[in-house]
Design a protein around this motif. Structure first.
Motif, PDB file in Angstrom:
ATOM      1  N   PHE A   1       0.842  -1.207   0.000  1.00 13.37           N
ATOM      2  CA  PHE A   1       0.000   0.000   0.000  1.00 13.37           C
ATOM      3  C   PHE A   1       0.872   1.250   0.000  1.00 13.37           C
ATOM      4  CE2 PHE A   1      -2.013   3.291   2.711  1.00 13.37           C
ATOM      5  CZ  PHE A   1      -3.003   3.690   1.831  1.00 13.37           C
ATOM      6  N   SER A   2       1.954   1.221   0.781  1.00 10.18           N
ATOM      7  CA  SER A   2       2.881   2.361   0.813  1.00 10.18           C
ATOM      8  C   SER A   2       3.479   2.608  -0.560  1.00 10.18           C
ATOM      9  CB  SER A   2       4.007   2.107   1.829  1.00 10.18           C
ATOM     10  OG  SER A   2       3.498   1.965   3.125  1.00 10.18           O
ATOM     11  N   ASN A   3       3.834   1.538  -1.241  1.00 12.02           N
ATOM     12  CA  ASN A   3       4.400   1.686  -2.574  1.00 12.02           C
ATOM     13  C   ASN A   3       3.371   2.191  -3.575  1.00 12.02           C
ATOM     14  OD1 ASN A   3       7.331   0.559  -3.011  1.00 12.02           O
ATOM     15  ND2 ASN A   3       6.389  -0.659  -1.403  1.00 12.02           N
ATOM     16  N   GLU A   4       2.137   1.743  -3.405  1.00  8.15           N
ATOM     17  CA  GLU A   4       1.063   2.230  -4.264  1.00  8.15           C
ATOM     18  C   GLU A   4       0.890   3.738  -4.076  1.00  8.15           C
ATOM     19  OE1 GLU A   4      -1.083   0.915  -7.282  1.00  8.15           O
ATOM     20  OE2 GLU A   4      -0.801  -0.678  -5.801  1.00  8.15           O
ATOM     21  N   MET A   5       0.979   4.180  -2.821  1.00  6.04           N
ATOM     22  CA  MET A   5       0.858   5.600  -2.513  1.00  6.04           C
ATOM     23  C   MET A   5       2.033   6.394  -3.087  1.00  6.04           C
ATOM     24  SD  MET A   5      -1.068   7.836  -0.925  1.00  6.04           S
ATOM     25  CE  MET A   5      -2.033   6.995   0.344  1.00  6.04           C
ATOM     26  N   LEU A   6       3.233   5.841  -2.963  1.00  3.62           N
ATOM     27  CA  LEU A   6       4.410   6.511  -3.522  1.00  3.62           C
ATOM     28  C   LEU A   6       4.306   6.643  -5.034  1.00  3.62           C
ATOM     29  CD1 LEU A   6       7.303   4.893  -1.452  1.00  3.62           C
ATOM     30  CD2 LEU A   6       6.611   7.284  -1.420  1.00  3.62           C
ATOM     31  N   GLN A   7       3.808   5.600  -5.689  1.00  2.43           N
ATOM     32  CA  GLN A   7       3.634   5.654  -7.131  1.00  2.43           C
ATOM     33  C   GLN A   7       2.640   6.744  -7.515  1.00  2.43           C
ATOM     34  OE1 GLN A   7       5.134   4.390  -9.590  1.00  2.43           O
ATOM     35  NE2 GLN A   7       3.743   4.641 -11.326  1.00  2.43           N
ATOM     36  N   SER A   8       1.568   6.856  -6.735  1.00  4.07           N
ATOM     37  CA  SER A   8       0.565   7.885  -7.000  1.00  4.07           C
ATOM     38  C   SER A   8       1.168   9.278  -6.844  1.00  4.07           C
ATOM     39  CB  SER A   8      -0.612   7.711  -6.033  1.00  4.07           C
ATOM     40  OG  SER A   8      -1.565   8.741  -6.203  1.00  4.07           O
ATOM     41  N   GLN A   9       1.961   9.450  -5.775  1.00  2.15           N
ATOM     42  CA  GLN A   9       2.609  10.745  -5.551  1.00  2.15           C
ATOM     43  C   GLN A   9       3.598  11.071  -6.668  1.00  2.15           C
ATOM     44  OE1 GLN A   9       2.114  13.027  -3.070  1.00  2.15           O
ATOM     45  NE2 GLN A   9       0.376  11.795  -2.416  1.00  2.15           N
ATOM     46  N   PHE A  10       4.318  10.057  -7.121  1.00  2.00           N
ATOM     47  CA  PHE A  10       5.295  10.269  -8.185  1.00  2.00           C
ATOM     48  C   PHE A  10       4.607  10.703  -9.476  1.00  2.00           C
ATOM     49  CE2 PHE A  10       7.539   8.539 -11.903  1.00  2.00           C
ATOM     50  CZ  PHE A  10       8.737   9.225 -11.798  1.00  2.00           C
ATOM     51  N   VAL A  11       3.529   9.994  -9.827  1.00  2.00           N
ATOM     52  CA  VAL A  11       2.805  10.337 -11.051  1.00  2.00           C
ATOM     53  C   VAL A  11       2.263  11.755 -10.967  1.00  2.00           C
ATOM     54  CG1 VAL A  11       0.725   9.827 -12.388  1.00  2.00           C
ATOM     55  CG2 VAL A  11       2.229   7.962 -11.665  1.00  2.00           C
ATOM     56  N   GLU A  12       1.697  12.089  -9.801  1.00  2.00           N
ATOM     57  CA  GLU A  12       1.042  13.385  -9.646  1.00  2.00           C
ATOM     58  C   GLU A  12       2.038  14.543  -9.588  1.00  2.00           C
ATOM     59  OE1 GLU A  12      -2.095  15.817  -9.726  1.00  2.00           O
ATOM     60  OE2 GLU A  12      -2.213  13.637  -9.816  1.00  2.00           O
ATOM     61  N   THR A  13       3.091  14.391  -8.800  1.00  2.00           N
ATOM     62  CA  THR A  13       4.008  15.514  -8.564  1.00  2.00           C
ATOM     63  C   THR A  13       5.112  15.632  -9.598  1.00  2.00           C
ATOM     64  OG1 THR A  13       5.410  14.196  -7.087  1.00  2.00           O
ATOM     65  CG2 THR A  13       3.591  15.399  -6.094  1.00  2.00           C
ATOM     66  N   VAL A  14       5.460  14.531 -10.236  1.00  2.00           N
ATOM     67  CA  VAL A  14       6.559  14.577 -11.203  1.00  2.00           C
ATOM     68  C   VAL A  14       6.025  14.561 -12.637  1.00  2.00           C
ATOM     69  CG1 VAL A  14       8.639  13.444 -12.050  1.00  2.00           C
ATOM     70  CG2 VAL A  14       8.152  13.481  -9.597  1.00  2.00           C
ATOM     71  N   LEU A  15       5.339  13.504 -13.007  1.00  2.54           N
ATOM     72  CA  LEU A  15       4.927  13.368 -14.402  1.00  2.54           C
ATOM     73  C   LEU A  15       3.864  14.384 -14.797  1.00  2.54           C
ATOM     74  CD1 LEU A  15       4.853   9.484 -14.772  1.00  2.54           C
ATOM     75  CD2 LEU A  15       6.710  11.076 -15.250  1.00  2.54           C
ATOM     76  N   VAL A  16       2.822  14.521 -13.969  1.00  3.78           N
ATOM     77  CA  VAL A  16       1.744  15.451 -14.314  1.00  3.78           C
ATOM     78  C   VAL A  16       2.241  16.886 -14.308  1.00  3.78           C
ATOM     79  CG1 VAL A  16      -0.486  16.374 -13.581  1.00  3.78           C
ATOM     80  CG2 VAL A  16      -0.080  13.911 -13.520  1.00  3.78           C
ATOM     81  N   SER A  17       3.062  17.242 -13.306  1.00  2.00           N
ATOM     82  CA  SER A  17       3.563  18.616 -13.237  1.00  2.00           C
ATOM     83  C   SER A  17       4.501  18.920 -14.404  1.00  2.00           C
ATOM     84  CB  SER A  17       4.289  18.850 -11.911  1.00  2.00           C
ATOM     85  OG  SER A  17       5.420  18.019 -11.788  1.00  2.00           O
ATOM     86  N   GLU A  18       5.303  17.935 -14.816  1.00  2.70           N
ATOM     87  CA  GLU A  18       6.194  18.138 -15.954  1.00  2.70           C
ATOM     88  C   GLU A  18       5.393  18.301 -17.242  1.00  2.70           C
ATOM     89  OE1 GLU A  18       9.742  18.397 -16.317  1.00  2.70           O
ATOM     90  OE2 GLU A  18       9.256  18.977 -14.260  1.00  2.70           O
ATOM     91  N   LYS A  19       4.312  17.527 -17.362  1.00  3.89           N
ATOM     92  CA  LYS A  19       3.454  17.637 -18.530  1.00  3.89           C
ATOM     93  C   LYS A  19       2.876  19.047 -18.631  1.00  3.89           C
ATOM     94  CE  LYS A  19      -1.035  16.095 -20.267  1.00  3.89           C
ATOM     95  NZ  LYS A  19      -2.222  15.250 -20.005  1.00  3.89           N
ATOM     96  N   SER A  20       2.384  19.572 -17.505  1.00  7.64           N
ATOM     97  CA  SER A  20       1.817  20.921 -17.488  1.00  7.64           C
ATOM     98  C   SER A  20       2.874  21.969 -17.820  1.00  7.64           C
ATOM     99  CB  SER A  20       1.217  21.214 -16.110  1.00  7.64           C
ATOM    100  OG  SER A  20       0.185  20.301 -15.804  1.00  7.64           O
TER     101      SER A  20
END
Length: 203
Positions: free
Chosen positions: A49-68
């Motif tokens: 579950f912790s890893n699932e949460m980390l993956q979610s944070q990574f997608v949101e803060t790194v990939l999505v922000s870079e896309k924007s």
């Protein structure tokens, strides 16, 4: 735990600081890595579950922000499919029917609770209606969570016992009678009539 975090933050604060100084900080990222064994239990569910949460944070803060950022600066880039892990997170943590909530409920009912009752509640709430929840083909007393890293089978047996975090009432009373204000704050006196006959939840 909250007290420990507060003490660490205070120790990192520069001398004569008002507490608003954000110039110095320490960030710690501990990535467990998914655990998959022949038999997986609550320990592995929590870690995964912790890893699932980390993956979610990574997608949101790194990939999505870079896309924007690329789009705002007019930089050409190849679109990337960013699968969300929120539905899987909700399966585990959402109230009142997330896996963790259902496990807590079985613990609260005391002797009437059981691992199999917990499993039955999970099946009733999610099997056939949640794409991230499935049943094992080889073990009827287990359930499967479809994590982003892959499907993992969790054995229900023993989960209730692992989820209990009790101190004996005698120990709680002893701690509450401490002359240390810090100890008294962390272990308030139990309600009247709840002496050595009951086990109290860890404060």
């Amino acid at each position: 735990f909250a007290w420990m975090v507060q003490r660490i933050n205070m120790s990192l604060m520069p001398e004569n600081s008002s507490g608003d100084d954000t110039g110095a900080y320490v960030g710690v990222l501990d990535i467990y890595g998914f655990e998959v064994f022949d038999v997986n239990s609550l320990d592995q569910l929590c870690i995964n579950f912790s890893n699932e949460m980390l993956q979610s944070q990574f997608v949101e803060t790194v990939l999505v922000s870079e896309k924007s950022r690329y789009e705002s600066e007019g930089v050409a880039w190849m679109g990337i499919n960013l699968p969300s892990t929120q539905a899987c997170l909700d399966l585990i943590q959402a109230k009142p029917f997330g896996i963790m909530s259902l496990l807590d409920e079985q613990v609260k009912v005391g002797a009437r609770g059981s691992d199999m009752a917990f499993l039955n509640q999970c099946d009733k709430a999610h099997y056939g209606s949640n794409e991230y929840y499935a049943k094992s083909r080889f073990d009827r007393d287990a359930f499967v969570v479809k994590h982003y890293a892959g499907d993992i089978t969790y054995a229900a047996a023993g989960m209730l016992l692992k989820n209990v975090d009790n101190l004996t009432a005698n120990l709680v009373v002893v701690m509450a009678e401490s002359t240390s204000p810090f100890i008294q704050e962390k272990f308030p006196a139990p309600p009247e009539g709840e002496g050595s006959q009951q086990a109290l939840k860890r404060q």
